[in-house]
Design an enzyme around this catalytic site. Structure first.
Site, PDB file in Angstrom:
ATOM      1  N   ARG A   1       0.832  -1.240   0.000  1.00  0.00           N
ATOM      2  CA  ARG A   1       0.000   0.000   0.000  1.00  0.00           C
ATOM      3  C   ARG A   1       0.850   1.266   0.000  1.00  0.00           C
ATOM      4  NH1 ARG A   1      -2.505  -3.582  -1.094  1.00  0.00           N
ATOM      5  NH2 ARG A   1      -4.279  -4.499  -0.035  1.00  0.00           N
TER       6      ARG A   1
ATOM      7  N   SER B   1     -10.892  -0.738   3.804  1.00  0.00           N
ATOM      8  CA  SER B   1     -10.253  -1.016   5.099  1.00  0.00           C
ATOM      9  C   SER B   1      -9.663   0.281   5.622  1.00  0.00           C
ATOM     10  CB  SER B   1      -9.126  -2.032   4.938  1.00  0.00           C
ATOM     11  OG  SER B   1      -9.665  -3.267   4.561  1.00  0.00           O
TER      12      SER B   1
ATOM     13  N   GLU C   1      -4.641   3.386   6.256  1.00  0.00           N
ATOM     14  CA  GLU C   1      -4.540   3.143   4.807  1.00  0.00           C
ATOM     15  C   GLU C   1      -5.227   4.318   4.094  1.00  0.00           C
ATOM     16  OE1 GLU C   1      -5.456  -0.881   3.477  1.00  0.00           O
ATOM     17  OE2 GLU C   1      -6.224  -0.081   1.597  1.00  0.00           O
TER      18      GLU C   1
HETATM   19  C1  LIG Z   1     -15.848  -0.498  -0.575  1.00  0.00           C
HETATM   20  C2  LIG Z   1     -14.359  -0.282  -0.742  1.00  0.00           C
HETATM   21  C3  LIG Z   1     -13.519  -1.368  -0.838  1.00  0.00           C
HETATM   22  C4  LIG Z   1     -12.128  -1.187  -1.004  1.00  0.00           C
HETATM   23  N1  LIG Z   1     -11.320  -2.281  -1.115  1.00  0.00           N
HETATM   24  C5  LIG Z   1     -10.004  -2.110  -1.303  1.00  0.00           C
HETATM   25  C6  LIG Z   1      -9.133  -3.240  -1.448  1.00  0.00           C
HETATM   26  O1  LIG Z   1      -9.557  -4.396  -1.433  1.00  0.00           O
HETATM   27  N2  LIG Z   1      -7.809  -3.004  -1.633  1.00  0.00           N
HETATM   28  C7  LIG Z   1      -7.283  -1.747  -1.690  1.00  0.00           C
HETATM   29  O2  LIG Z   1      -6.068  -1.602  -1.879  1.00  0.00           O
HETATM   30  N3  LIG Z   1      -8.085  -0.667  -1.543  1.00  0.00           N
HETATM   31  C8  LIG Z   1      -9.420  -0.816  -1.359  1.00  0.00           C
HETATM   32  N4  LIG Z   1     -10.226   0.276  -1.209  1.00  0.00           N
HETATM   33  C9  LIG Z   1      -9.643   1.621  -1.169  1.00  0.00           C
HETATM   34  C10 LIG Z   1      -9.630   2.344  -2.525  1.00  0.00           C
HETATM   35  O3  LIG Z   1     -10.637   1.857  -3.374  1.00  0.00           O
HETATM   36  C11 LIG Z   1      -8.292   2.202  -3.249  1.00  0.00           C
HETATM   37  O4  LIG Z   1      -7.262   2.706  -2.444  1.00  0.00           O
HETATM   38  C12 LIG Z   1      -8.306   2.927  -4.602  1.00  0.00           C
HETATM   39  O5  LIG Z   1      -7.227   2.454  -5.356  1.00  0.00           O
HETATM   40  C13 LIG Z   1      -8.230   4.451  -4.498  1.00  0.00           C
HETATM   41  O6  LIG Z   1      -8.402   4.991  -5.808  1.00  0.00           O
HETATM   42  P1  LIG Z   1      -9.163   6.375  -6.057  1.00  0.00           P
HETATM   43  O7  LIG Z   1      -9.130   6.647  -7.515  1.00  0.00           O
HETATM   44  O8  LIG Z   1     -10.504   6.363  -5.422  1.00  0.00           O
HETATM   45  O9  LIG Z   1      -8.197   7.377  -5.302  1.00  0.00           O
HETATM   46  P2  LIG Z   1      -8.604   8.629  -4.379  1.00  0.00           P
HETATM   47  O10 LIG Z   1      -9.250   8.106  -3.129  1.00  0.00           O
HETATM   48  O11 LIG Z   1      -9.328   9.646  -5.165  1.00  0.00           O
HETATM   49  O12 LIG Z   1      -7.160   9.183  -4.030  1.00  0.00           O
HETATM   50  C14 LIG Z   1      -6.288   8.465  -3.213  1.00  0.00           C
HETATM   51  C15 LIG Z   1      -4.946   9.223  -3.160  1.00  0.00           C
HETATM   52  O13 LIG Z   1      -4.326   9.167  -4.429  1.00  0.00           O
HETATM   53  C16 LIG Z   1      -4.048  10.469  -4.906  1.00  0.00           C
HETATM   54  N5  LIG Z   1      -4.294  10.476  -6.362  1.00  0.00           N
HETATM   55  C17 LIG Z   1      -5.362   9.999  -7.022  1.00  0.00           C
HETATM   56  N6  LIG Z   1      -5.219  10.167  -8.349  1.00  0.00           N
HETATM   57  C18 LIG Z   1      -4.023  10.777  -8.532  1.00  0.00           C
HETATM   58  C19 LIG Z   1      -3.292  11.214  -9.675  1.00  0.00           C
HETATM   59  N7  LIG Z   1      -3.763  11.057 -10.927  1.00  0.00           N
HETATM   60  N8  LIG Z   1      -2.069  11.785  -9.499  1.00  0.00           N
HETATM   61  C20 LIG Z   1      -1.568  11.942  -8.254  1.00  0.00           C
HETATM   62  N9  LIG Z   1      -2.208  11.564  -7.125  1.00  0.00           N
HETATM   63  C21 LIG Z   1      -3.425  10.975  -7.270  1.00  0.00           C
HETATM   64  C22 LIG Z   1      -5.017  11.389  -4.156  1.00  0.00           C
HETATM   65  O14 LIG Z   1      -4.474  12.687  -4.041  1.00  0.00           O
HETATM   66  C23 LIG Z   1      -5.091  10.693  -2.804  1.00  0.00           C
HETATM   67  O15 LIG Z   1      -4.027  11.050  -1.974  1.00  0.00           O
HETATM   68  C24 LIG Z   1     -11.609   0.117  -1.056  1.00  0.00           C
HETATM   69  C25 LIG Z   1     -12.479   1.230  -0.949  1.00  0.00           C
HETATM   70  C26 LIG Z   1     -13.838   1.027  -0.803  1.00  0.00           C
HETATM   71  C27 LIG Z   1     -14.742   2.223  -0.716  1.00  0.00           C
END
Ligand SMILES: Cc1cc2nc3c(=O)[nH]c(=O)nc-3n(C[C@H](O)[C@H](O)[C@H](O)COP(=O)(O)OP(=O)(O)OC[C@H]3O[C@@H](n4cnc5c(N)ncnc54)[C@H](O)[C@@H]3O)c2cc1C
Length: 305
Positions: free
Chosen positions: A161, A211, A301
Site C-alpha cells: 500500500r 479497510s 490506509e
Molecule cells: C468499498 C471499498 C472497498 C475497497 N477495497 C479495497 C481493497 O480491497 N484493496 C485496496 O487496496 N483498496 C481498497 N479500497 C480503497 C480504494 O478503493 C483504493 O485505495 C483505490 O485504489 C483508491 O483509488 P481512487 O481513484 O478512489 O483514489 P482517491 O481516493 O481519489 O485518491 C487516493 C490518493 O491518491 C491520490 N491520487 C489519485 N489520483 C491521482 C493522480 N492522478 N495523481 C496523483 N495523485 C493521485 C489522491 O491525491 C489521494 O491522496 C476500497 C475502498 C472502498 C470504498
C-alpha cells in the site's frame, strides 16, 4: 482558461465514498492528462492553491472544507495492444480489469471490485487476495509540474500500500500495465467470485473508504511483539489489522456517526452524519488500544485530505 467549467462550493461528501467533508471552494472535473496539466497550470498562474484526487474511495475530506481548487481526474481512455494496456490515470480500475479479462489478459483479476481509478490504485499500490497492482505496472507517466516523463516500476518504489508517488508532488497521467495470457472464461469466473465475496463485506452503497488501517507486515514487527500474536491469524506475511482490532473490542463499536460492523473490526462505516473529527478521534482511540495490548502502532490506509 476559456470554455472551462469551474464549479463553486461543491460538497466534498458527495465526492467521496465515505460521504464525509465540508465544501470545496472551487471544483473541476478533468478527463484527460492534457486537461489535468492545463488546469494545474491555470491554477498556478492564478495563484490558487489546488489538490488532485480521483475516485474518492480512499480519502477522508476535512469537515471545514477546502480552500482553492479541487481537481478530480476521473475518466479518460485506454488502449490495448497484445499483452499491454495503457490507461489514462482517471479510468476506473474496474474498466481496466474488465478490458484485460475480455482480451484474455491475466494479472489484475484478483483486484476485481476495488473502487476508484487505475491512477489512484497505482499511487496507493492497491491490492487484494495476495496481489497488488504493482505486479502489473510496467511504468507510470507523471507530470512533475514542468514536464511529462515515464517512471519505471522500480523507481516507483512500490511496497505494501505504498509507493514513491504517494509522497512526491507528482501527478499521475497514465499507467502502462503488462499482463500474462490467460483463459478469458476462467478469468471472468474468478473475477465474478471475488466480486461476490467482496459484496458480503462491502454491501453495495456502504459509506466507507475500504479497510481503514493498513495490515501489519509481520517481518517488520519485533520478536517480543510477535509473541503476543496468534500466528494462525497471519495471512500472506501480514497480521490482519481486523484481528488486532477485534482483540481490543472494536467490533460493533460506535463513535459519533461511525459504526464498526460486527463482522469486521477494520471497517469504519458512516451511518449518515459522521464527521472527519469522529473518524480521527475513533482512529486515535483504537490506535492507543492496539498499542497498549500489542505494542503495534497502526497506520491509516485511508488518506486525510
Ligand atoms: C468499498 C471499498 C472497498 C475497497 N477495497 C479495497 C481493497 O480491497 N484493496 C485496496 O487496496 N483498496 C481498497 N479500497 C480503497 C480504494 O478503493 C483504493 O485505495 C483505490 O485504489 C483508491 O483509488 P481512487 O481513484 O478512489 O483514489 P482517491 O481516493 O481519489 O485518491 C487516493 C490518493 O491518491 C491520490 N491520487 C489519485 N489520483 C491521482 C493522480 N492522478 N495523481 C496523483 N495523485 C493521485 C489522491 O491525491 C489521494 O491522496 C476500497 C475502498 C472502498 C470504498
Amino acid at each position: 482558461m476559456s470554455n472551462v467549467k469551474i464549479k463553486r462550493n461543491v460538497s466534498l461528501a458527495s465526492l467521496s465514498t465515505f460521504h464525509i467533508g465540508g465544501k470545496t471552494e472551487l471544483f473541476r472535473l478533468v478527463k484527460t492528462p492534457e486537461d489535468l496539466i492545463r488546469t494545474i497550470e491555470w491554477a498556478k498562474e492564478q495563484k490558487i492553491p489546488f489538490r488532485v484526487f480521483a475516485g474518492g474511495s480512499n480519502i477522508v475530506f476535512p469537515d471545514e472544507g477546502l480552500k482553492g481548487l479541487l481537481i478530480r481526474f476521473h475518466g479518460g481512455s485506454l488502449k490495448v495492444s497484445k499483452n499491454k494496456i495503457i490507461a489514462d490515470a482517471g479510468v476506473p480500475l474496474m474498466k481496466v480489469i474488465g478490458t484485460a479479462i475480455r482480451h484474455g489478459l491475466r494479472g489484475l483479476e484478483t483486484l476485481s471490485g476495488i473502487p476508484g481509478t487505475v491512477g489512484g490504485a497505482t499511487v496507493g499500490n492497491a491490492g487484494a487476495y495476495g496481489h497488488s497492482i504493482s505486479e502489473a505496472v510496467r511504468r507510470v507517466e507523471v507530470w512533475d509540474g514542468k514536464k511529462r516523463k515515464w517512471i519505471a516500476n522500480k523507481a516507483c518504489k512500490f511496497a505494501y500500500r505504498e509507493s514513491a508517488l504517494k509522497h512526491e508532488s507528482l501527478f499521475v497521467l497514465r499507467v502502462e500495465l503488462r499482463f500474462k495470457k490467460g483463459d478469458r472464461k476462467e478469468l471472468q469466473k474468478k473475477s465474478k467470485e471475488i466480486v461476490s465475496i467482496r459484496e458480503k463485506k462491502y454491501k453495495p452503497g456502504i459509506k466507507c473508504p475500504g479497510s481503514f488501517f493498513k495490515n501489519v507486515v509481520a517481518s517488520e514487527v519485533p520478536r517480543s511483539v510477535m509473541k503476543k500474536i496468534n500466528r494462525a491469524k497471519i495471512i500472506g506475511g501480514k497480521i490482519p489489522t481486523g484481528y488486532l482490532l477485534e482483540e481490543v473490542g472494536a467490533k460493533g463499536m460506535k463513535f459519533g456517526g461511525i459504526r464498526i460492523p460486527d463482522f469486521h473490526g477494520n471497517l469504519f462505516e458512516n451511518t449518515g452524519k459522521a464527521t472527519a473529527k469522529d473518524v480521527k478521534t475513533l482512529a486515535d482511540i483504537l490506535r492507543k488500544k492496539v498499542k497498549a495490548k500489542f505494542g503495534i502502532t497502526l497506520e491509516e490506509e485511508v488518506r486525510y485530505f
